[in-house]
Design a protein around this motif. Sequence first.
Motif, short mmCIF file in Angstrom:
data_model
loop_
_atom_site.label_atom_id
_atom_site.label_comp_id
_atom_site.label_asym_id
_atom_site.label_seq_id
_atom_site.Cartn_x
_atom_site.Cartn_y
_atom_site.Cartn_z
N HIS A 156 0.81 -1.22 0.00
CA HIS A 156 0.00 0.00 0.00
C HIS A 156 0.84 1.28 0.00
N ALA A 157 2.14 1.17 0.26
CA ALA A 157 3.01 2.35 0.26
C ALA A 157 4.40 1.94 -0.21
N PRO A 158 4.56 1.70 -1.51
CA PRO A 158 5.82 1.15 -2.02
C PRO A 158 6.94 2.18 -2.14
N TRP A 159 8.15 1.67 -2.04
CA TRP A 159 9.34 2.46 -2.37
C TRP A 159 9.77 2.14 -3.80
N TYR A 160 10.21 3.16 -4.51
CA TYR A 160 10.83 3.00 -5.82
C TYR A 160 12.27 3.51 -5.73
#
Length: 287
Positions: free
Chosen positions: A236-240
């Motif tokens: 629900h809150a990804p890092w790229y």
Amino acid sequence: MKIHTKKFRVRPGEKVNLKTWPTKVKPIYKSKKQYRKLLEDHVEELSSLQRLHYASSRYALLLIFQGMDSAGKDGAIRHVMSGVNPQGCEVFSFKQPSEEELKHDFLWRETRRLPERGRIGIFNRSYYEEVLVARVHPEILRGQELPDKVLDKKTIWDKRFRSIVDLERHLHANGTRIIKFFLHLSKSEQRKRFRARIDEPEMNWKFSLADIHERKYWKHYMAAYEDCLHATSTRHAPWYVVPADDKENARLIISQIVLNALHGLKMTYPKTTAKRRRELKTIREQL
């Protein structure tokens, strides 16, 4: 050219070794002219989606930018969001906490700036500084007058990661979509950019001796980022992890990720009721 953004995404629970993540990839563009055209197309589409986002007012979008000094956070925000209506977007740059902010929990100052539904909020640095800078420089924590139990070095970071994940899960459950960007810069490219800031008079204002001081802790920062990305990249809150040695390429990747996020909201303009249509027809006849 299609930009495959999934390869830059940190999968939930994935162990991160930043040495294996590239700081530079094959350019998406073939020339500066093509870069400008691609970015222009992205900005135009983003502007259209932002208007829809503002009108539908069902979700909020929060973009978080983290990275080492000179990684290109300011430039990415300025170029990617250049076509967005200022009424629907707010940018906050979080520097050293004030005395008032230090009297509150480490999430307090950012939660006060969260975007409303229908708006895009951008954090240039964020509460993640409290598990990055504060971890590399533990004296910062000692100066915050926290209870001794909180300062237990065996548990403090896991507890803070858990607090962050819980906050982001809560926000997602209530309509805020969160996208987090780590601009992955190489140490050699940072040196090049620092020298440019010294050599170009109009860039002198961007250079600080503190930047040089922090370079000494490069390995410590990379280790802190690895733990942070592993612990807090969720569905629900990804890092790229965006390769940042090529600023233009990074901006195209970031803009595509933002576009994908907005498209994923499946927004529509508010429907007009029959009563409202009759009202509008009456008003039109009076004009």
